[in-house]
Scaffold this active site. Structure first.
Site, PDB file in Angstrom:
ATOM      1  N   ASP A  26       0.796  -1.221   0.000  1.00 43.68           N
ATOM      2  CA  ASP A  26       0.000   0.000   0.000  1.00 43.68           C
ATOM      3  C   ASP A  26       0.837   1.283   0.000  1.00 43.68           C
ATOM      4  O   ASP A  26       1.598   1.535   0.935  1.00 43.68           O
ATOM      5  CB  ASP A  26      -0.903   0.043   1.234  1.00 43.68           C
ATOM      6  N   GLU A  66      -4.561   2.742  -2.622  1.00 45.74           N
ATOM      7  CA  GLU A  66      -5.756   3.341  -2.025  1.00 45.74           C
ATOM      8  C   GLU A  66      -5.447   4.378  -0.947  1.00 45.74           C
ATOM      9  O   GLU A  66      -6.309   5.153  -0.565  1.00 45.74           O
ATOM     10  CB  GLU A  66      -6.661   2.244  -1.455  1.00 45.74           C
ATOM     11  N   ASN A  67      -4.203   4.416  -0.464  1.00 46.59           N
ATOM     12  CA  ASN A  67      -3.807   5.406   0.544  1.00 46.59           C
ATOM     13  C   ASN A  67      -2.838   6.451  -0.005  1.00 46.59           C
ATOM     14  O   ASN A  67      -2.192   7.180   0.763  1.00 46.59           O
ATOM     15  CB  ASN A  67      -3.136   4.725   1.738  1.00 46.59           C
ATOM     16  N   ASN A 117     -10.575   0.027   0.937  1.00 43.27           N
ATOM     17  CA  ASN A 117     -11.674   0.679   1.647  1.00 43.27           C
ATOM     18  C   ASN A 117     -11.697   2.196   1.469  1.00 43.27           C
ATOM     19  O   ASN A 117     -12.707   2.842   1.743  1.00 43.27           O
ATOM     20  CB  ASN A 117     -11.639   0.335   3.140  1.00 43.27           C
ATOM     21  N   HIS A 118     -10.580   2.771   1.000  1.00 41.56           N
ATOM     22  CA  HIS A 118     -10.542   4.221   0.749  1.00 41.56           C
ATOM     23  C   HIS A 118     -10.616   4.553  -0.745  1.00 41.56           C
ATOM     24  O   HIS A 118     -10.171   5.630  -1.165  1.00 41.56           O
ATOM     25  CB  HIS A 118      -9.269   4.825   1.342  1.00 41.56           C
ATOM     26  N   HIS A 152      -7.823  -7.187   0.222  1.00 46.57           N
ATOM     27  CA  HIS A 152      -7.629  -6.024   1.094  1.00 46.57           C
ATOM     28  C   HIS A 152      -8.469  -6.233   2.349  1.00 46.57           C
ATOM     29  O   HIS A 152      -9.666  -5.955   2.371  1.00 46.57           O
ATOM     30  CB  HIS A 152      -8.058  -4.759   0.337  1.00 46.57           C
ATOM     31  N   HIS A 170      -3.642  -3.922   3.237  1.00 43.02           N
ATOM     32  CA  HIS A 170      -4.438  -3.148   4.186  1.00 43.02           C
ATOM     33  C   HIS A 170      -3.798  -2.942   5.554  1.00 43.02           C
ATOM     34  O   HIS A 170      -3.889  -1.862   6.116  1.00 43.02           O
ATOM     35  CB  HIS A 170      -5.835  -3.737   4.402  1.00 43.02           C
ATOM     36  N   HIS A 223      -0.634  -2.832   6.379  1.00 42.17           N
ATOM     37  CA  HIS A 223       0.595  -2.041   6.251  1.00 42.17           C
ATOM     38  C   HIS A 223       1.778  -2.635   7.001  1.00 42.17           C
ATOM     39  O   HIS A 223       2.807  -1.974   7.159  1.00 42.17           O
ATOM     40  CB  HIS A 223       0.375  -0.596   6.708  1.00 42.17           C
TER      41      HIS A 223
END
Length: 257
Positions: A8, A39-40, A67-68, A150, A175, A177
């Protein structure tokens, strides 16, 4: 064939660390195909169009989300492109695709993005049954199937790995990390690792500012998270695939700090 999955991306530090290190990793390891979870990437939540273009300029074949996904409104301008996917088990009717098929080096490679349901606070369909539906749809027309799961719970990730063993080439988790050391090849030939880690600020709490994170846990007050700064690190995992069987023969974690 060698396929690299990069953990990520978190904030500007993560994107810059990818730029600083990915070309060298590709060259030194003869990487054929690259997947990056982004996504981050934009301030820890979502992905902007500018960042999307800078990542794809690095010869990244597929960007996965989580999720983001909807964290930045820019996403709606490029989410339908073939080289970016969001979790396939999101509610039906949302923009984007849950999987993509890319032709590379004579192989048809299907990459599937799924999101977990345990402690994720995201309304989604069952990732196990959605995975089945996609695999049954594509299995006769592709050579390699890859899953980015994720998810928060290690148990959910491990369970999916056994459920899909023999049905896909490999599964990697994202997810949390934090890179795990449990890479393996399961009984029926599917390769698996619970989490490939994070590409972002080295001195951080999973990418977030240390002091802000400590204050949040110390006081239980809703302290706003912000991405950390400073030197970056890159977490990734390389999967070497036998070109005849399309199964993974070797897994190597590749990390740069």
């Amino acid at each position: 064939m060698k396929i690299l999955a990069v953990g990520d991306l978190v904030g500007k530090v993560g994107v810059q660390t990818l730029h600083d290190n990915l070309p060298k990793i590709i060259k030194e390891n003869d990487i054929d195909f690259v997947i990056v979870n982004a996504e981050n990437a934009a301030d820890g939540m979502g992905l902007t169009e500018k960042m999307y273009k800078s990542i794809t300029d690095l010869k990244v074949d597929v960007i996965t989300m989580g999720n983001h996904t909807w964290g930045k409104k820019d996403i709606f301008g490029f989410i339908d492109n073939d080289n970016i996917i969001r979790p396939a088990n999101y509610s039906r009717g949302v923009p984007g695709k849950g999987y993509t098929i890319i032709n590379k080096n004579g192989k048809k490679i299907c990459v599937i993005n799924l999101i977990g349901r345990t402690s994720m606070n995201v309304l989604s369909d069952n990732p196990f049954t959605v995975a089945d539906d996609i695999i049954n749809e594509v299995k006769d027309s592709v050579d390699i199937i890859i899953v980015d799961f994720h998810a928060e719970a290690s148990a959910e990730k491990v369970a999916l790995s056994y459920y899909l063993d023999g049905k896909v080439s490999f599964i990697f988790g994202t997810h949390t990390h934090v890179q795990t050391a449990d890479e393996c090849i399961l009984e029926k030939g599917t390769a698996y690792i619970t989490d490939i880690g994070m590409t972002g600020p080295k001195k951080s709490v999973i990418g977030m500012d240390v002091e802000a994170s400590i204050k949040r846990f110390l006081t239980s007050l809703p302290e706003k998270y912000k991405t950390a700064e400073g030197n970056g690190k890159l977490n990734s995992c390389m999967f070497e695939i036998n070109d005849k069987t399309n199964k993974v023969v070797k897994i190597t974690r590749i990390n740069v700090e």
